[in-house]
Design an enzyme around this catalytic site. Structure first.
Site, PDB file in Angstrom:
ATOM      1  N   LYS A 111       0.742  -1.181   0.126  1.00  0.00           N
ATOM      2  CA  LYS A 111       0.077   0.027  -0.089  1.00  0.00           C
ATOM      3  C   LYS A 111       0.916   1.216   0.053  1.00  0.00           C
ATOM      4  O   LYS A 111       0.604   2.305  -0.537  1.00  0.00           O
ATOM      5  CB  LYS A 111      -0.826   0.128   1.274  1.00  0.00           C
ATOM      6  CG  LYS A 111      -2.106  -0.893   0.973  1.00  0.00           C
ATOM      7  CD  LYS A 111      -3.093  -0.422   2.103  1.00  0.00           C
ATOM      8  CE  LYS A 111      -4.344  -1.218   1.634  1.00  0.00           C
ATOM      9  NZ  LYS A 111      -5.670  -1.070   2.581  1.00  0.00           N
ATOM     10  N   LYS A 192      -3.739 -10.316  -6.812  1.00  0.00           N
ATOM     11  CA  LYS A 192      -5.057 -10.683  -6.079  1.00  0.00           C
ATOM     12  C   LYS A 192      -6.190  -9.769  -6.370  1.00  0.00           C
ATOM     13  O   LYS A 192      -6.055  -8.631  -6.776  1.00  0.00           O
ATOM     14  CB  LYS A 192      -4.895 -10.901  -4.712  1.00  0.00           C
ATOM     15  CG  LYS A 192      -4.791  -9.591  -3.771  1.00  0.00           C
ATOM     16  CD  LYS A 192      -4.701  -9.707  -2.311  1.00  0.00           C
ATOM     17  CE  LYS A 192      -4.484  -8.398  -1.726  1.00  0.00           C
ATOM     18  NZ  LYS A 192      -4.445  -7.896  -0.550  1.00  0.00           N
ATOM     19  N   LYS A 195      -9.877  -4.271  -4.136  1.00  0.00           N
ATOM     20  CA  LYS A 195     -10.943  -3.045  -4.497  1.00  0.00           C
ATOM     21  C   LYS A 195      -9.840  -1.905  -4.993  1.00  0.00           C
ATOM     22  O   LYS A 195     -10.580  -1.144  -5.506  1.00  0.00           O
ATOM     23  CB  LYS A 195     -11.169  -2.609  -3.144  1.00  0.00           C
ATOM     24  CG  LYS A 195     -12.314  -3.289  -2.248  1.00  0.00           C
ATOM     25  CD  LYS A 195     -12.382  -3.068  -0.775  1.00  0.00           C
ATOM     26  CE  LYS A 195     -12.938  -4.202   0.189  1.00  0.00           C
ATOM     27  NZ  LYS A 195     -12.552  -4.079   1.450  1.00  0.00           N
TER      28      LYS A 195
HETATM   29  P1  TYM Z   1     -10.001  -6.312   3.687  1.00  0.00           P
HETATM   30  O1  TYM Z   1     -10.912  -5.346   3.971  1.00  0.00           O
HETATM   31  O2  TYM Z   1      -8.912  -6.052   2.661  1.00  0.00           O
HETATM   32  O3  TYM Z   1     -10.595  -7.689   3.281  1.00  0.00           O
HETATM   33  C1  TYM Z   1     -11.695  -8.200   4.103  1.00  0.00           C
HETATM   34  C2  TYM Z   1     -11.398  -9.836   3.937  1.00  0.00           C
HETATM   35  O4  TYM Z   1     -11.436 -10.393   2.600  1.00  0.00           O
HETATM   36  C3  TYM Z   1     -10.305 -11.077   2.411  1.00  0.00           C
HETATM   37  N1  TYM Z   1      -9.865 -10.853   0.876  1.00  0.00           N
HETATM   38  C4  TYM Z   1      -9.828 -11.910  -0.120  1.00  0.00           C
HETATM   39  N2  TYM Z   1      -9.842 -13.201   0.174  1.00  0.00           N
HETATM   40  C5  TYM Z   1      -9.402 -13.929  -0.792  1.00  0.00           C
HETATM   41  N3  TYM Z   1      -9.169 -13.327  -2.241  1.00  0.00           N
HETATM   42  C6  TYM Z   1      -9.157 -12.091  -2.269  1.00  0.00           C
HETATM   43  N4  TYM Z   1      -8.778 -11.551  -3.589  1.00  0.00           N
HETATM   44  C7  TYM Z   1      -9.330 -11.281  -1.131  1.00  0.00           C
HETATM   45  N5  TYM Z   1      -9.420  -9.936  -0.891  1.00  0.00           N
HETATM   46  C8  TYM Z   1      -9.819  -9.810   0.511  1.00  0.00           C
HETATM   47  C9  TYM Z   1      -9.294 -10.674   3.166  1.00  0.00           C
HETATM   48  O5  TYM Z   1      -8.149 -11.747   3.424  1.00  0.00           O
HETATM   49  C10 TYM Z   1     -10.157 -10.484   4.408  1.00  0.00           C
HETATM   50  O6  TYM Z   1     -10.292 -11.470   5.240  1.00  0.00           O
HETATM   51  N6  TYM Z   1      -6.689  -5.927   7.522  1.00  0.00           N
HETATM   52  C11 TYM Z   1      -7.865  -6.475   7.027  1.00  0.00           C
HETATM   53  C12 TYM Z   1      -9.163  -5.959   8.129  1.00  0.00           C
HETATM   54  C13 TYM Z   1      -8.976  -6.228   9.533  1.00  0.00           C
HETATM   55  C14 TYM Z   1      -9.205  -7.269   9.951  1.00  0.00           C
HETATM   56  C15 TYM Z   1      -9.112  -7.211  11.515  1.00  0.00           C
HETATM   57  C16 TYM Z   1      -9.347  -8.792   9.624  1.00  0.00           C
HETATM   58  C17 TYM Z   1      -8.946  -5.205  10.345  1.00  0.00           C
HETATM   59  N7  TYM Z   1      -8.816  -5.826  11.595  1.00  0.00           N
HETATM   60  C18 TYM Z   1      -9.156  -8.165  12.428  1.00  0.00           C
HETATM   61  C19 TYM Z   1      -9.439  -9.822  10.551  1.00  0.00           C
HETATM   62  C20 TYM Z   1      -9.444  -9.456  11.892  1.00  0.00           C
HETATM   63  C21 TYM Z   1      -8.086  -6.103   5.652  1.00  0.00           C
HETATM   64  O7  TYM Z   1      -7.753  -5.430   5.467  1.00  0.00           O
HETATM   65  O8  TYM Z   1      -9.233  -6.790   5.176  1.00  0.00           O
END
Ligand code: TYM
Length: 327
Positions: A111, A192, A195
């Site tokens: 990022k 991957k 968004k």
């Molecule tokens: P975020 O918002 O990017 O994504 C949310 C969830 O979606 C999964 N994900 C994917 N899985 C498979 N293929 C993909 N292309 C893909 N893109 C996203 C992510 O692995 C995630 O599970 N840091 C985290 C948010 C967060 C969080 C937490 C997660 C903040 N606090 C505590 C777990 C526990 C994030 O940026 O997810």
């Protein structure tokens, strides 16, 4: 009952990767565990956003999560900024996390790459994520593959805190699905699905109309090898289609591969399977969008429930550190 916690950022619309990697498993876990799911709006502030944008995206994301099948009667769905203990414990854990540990985080490297200015919050983000998880005495964190490193860091930080101040936090485990853990971009299958992808053609949004989903799969980038094998290194595009079709129909990608010899039918079957997966979500989405007051009530109830757990754990952590009590 085991405790489950996971979070998702309100930055842009939900896509197929979020659904297959995480949200689908959250829906499943509701009946297996005491589950807490959080729209992590404070994490979204780590990159610049227009005034008002995060709030409206938070409501839209919560609406979509309800449409995906999260049921406030069976899980606790809430917004991170509604529960102030997240930032309090976040600070404490920033002071328990090493600079070198944060510097190694892949999400930060990705990022911050090529950005003119990077916020301190983007760097310390994983400490806030650790606070999210540890505040709920979490056993299991259902996430996609890309979050594994942050959960490992959370475990290290929790162990360090426990050994410094005495048993305080439960040590959580990542729960990464066997299928759909890393859904790739349909146009750039070595990245991957995200968004922040550069082209919309590579991302399947949960509210994409069926014709658009089918078209995106028809145009998905494959290769010129002319054979259907599950081999993500040699055939990333084809393997991504096999993974998606497998995840959508609950089969292993290798066994899906055995049914195809040509790319055309694989692309159209993957597209159709995703259309079917999204159909019930899209019809529920229309209903929940027409009743934002019900979504707000669900989030308020969720925050009250989350805060009652989080307050106890924060108080435990502060007591173990030995901060002077207010009364
Ligand atoms: P975020 O918002 O990017 O994504 C949310 C969830 O979606 C999964 N994900 C994917 N899985 C498979 N293929 C993909 N292309 C893909 N893109 C996203 C992510 O692995 C995630 O599970 N840091 C985290 C948010 C967060 C969080 C937490 C997660 C903040 N606090 C505590 C777990 C526990 C994030 O940026 O997810």
């Amino acid at each position: 009952m085991p405790r489950v916690f996971s979070g998702i950022q309100p930055t842009g619309s939900l896509h197929l990767g979020n659904l297959l990697g995480a949200v689908r498993n959250w829906v499943h876990e509701q009946d297996q565990a005491d589950s807490f799911y959080c729209v992590v709006d404070l994490h979204a502030l780590t990159v610049p956003a227009a005034p008002g944008a995060v709030g409206s995206q938070t409501l839209e994301l919560a609406t979509t999560l309800l449409a995906c099948g999260l049921d406030p009667a069976r899980c606790t769905l809430f917004v991170q900024s509604h529960v102030p203990q997240h930032t309090s414990l976040g600070w404490i854990l920033q002071c328990t996390t090493g600079f070198g540990e944060l510097r190694r985080m892949t999400q930060f490297k990705e990022k911050s790459l090529g950005q003119d200015s990077v916020s301190a919050g983007l760097f310390t983000y994983p400490a806030l994520q650790a606070a999210d998880i540890l505040l709920y005495d979490t056993d299991s964190v259902p996430v996609g593959e890309d979050q594994r490193q942050h959960i490992e860091l959370t475990r290290d930080v929790a162990e360090r805190f426990n050994s410094r101040y005495g048993e305080t936090f439960v040590i959580p485990q990542a729960a990464v699905p066997t299928a759909g853990a890393r859904v790739m971009d349909l146009q750039e299958p070595d990245r991957k699905m995200s968004k922040s992808s550069s082209t919309d053609a590579g991302i399947v949004g949960l509210d994409d109309p069926p014709e658009s989903v089918v078209k995106k799969f028809k145009r998905a980038v494959t290769d010129s090898l002319g054979e259907v094998r599950y081999d993500p290194d040699a055939q990333p595009g084809v393997s991504n289609l096999l993974s998606i079709l497998g995840a959508a129909t609950n089969r292993a990608p290798e066994s899906v591969a055995a049914e195809y010899t040509m790319y055309g039918p694989l692309k159209s079957d993957a597209g159709e399977a995703v259309v079917e997966l999204l159909r019930p979500i899209q019809s529920q989405l229309a209903e929940f969008r027409s009743d934002p007051a019900a979504v707000a009530v669900a989030l308020r109830t969720g925050a009250d429930k989350a805060e009652s757990v989080a307050a106890e754990v924060l108080e435990r952590a502060e007591r173990h550190i030995g901060l002077l009590p207010r009364r």
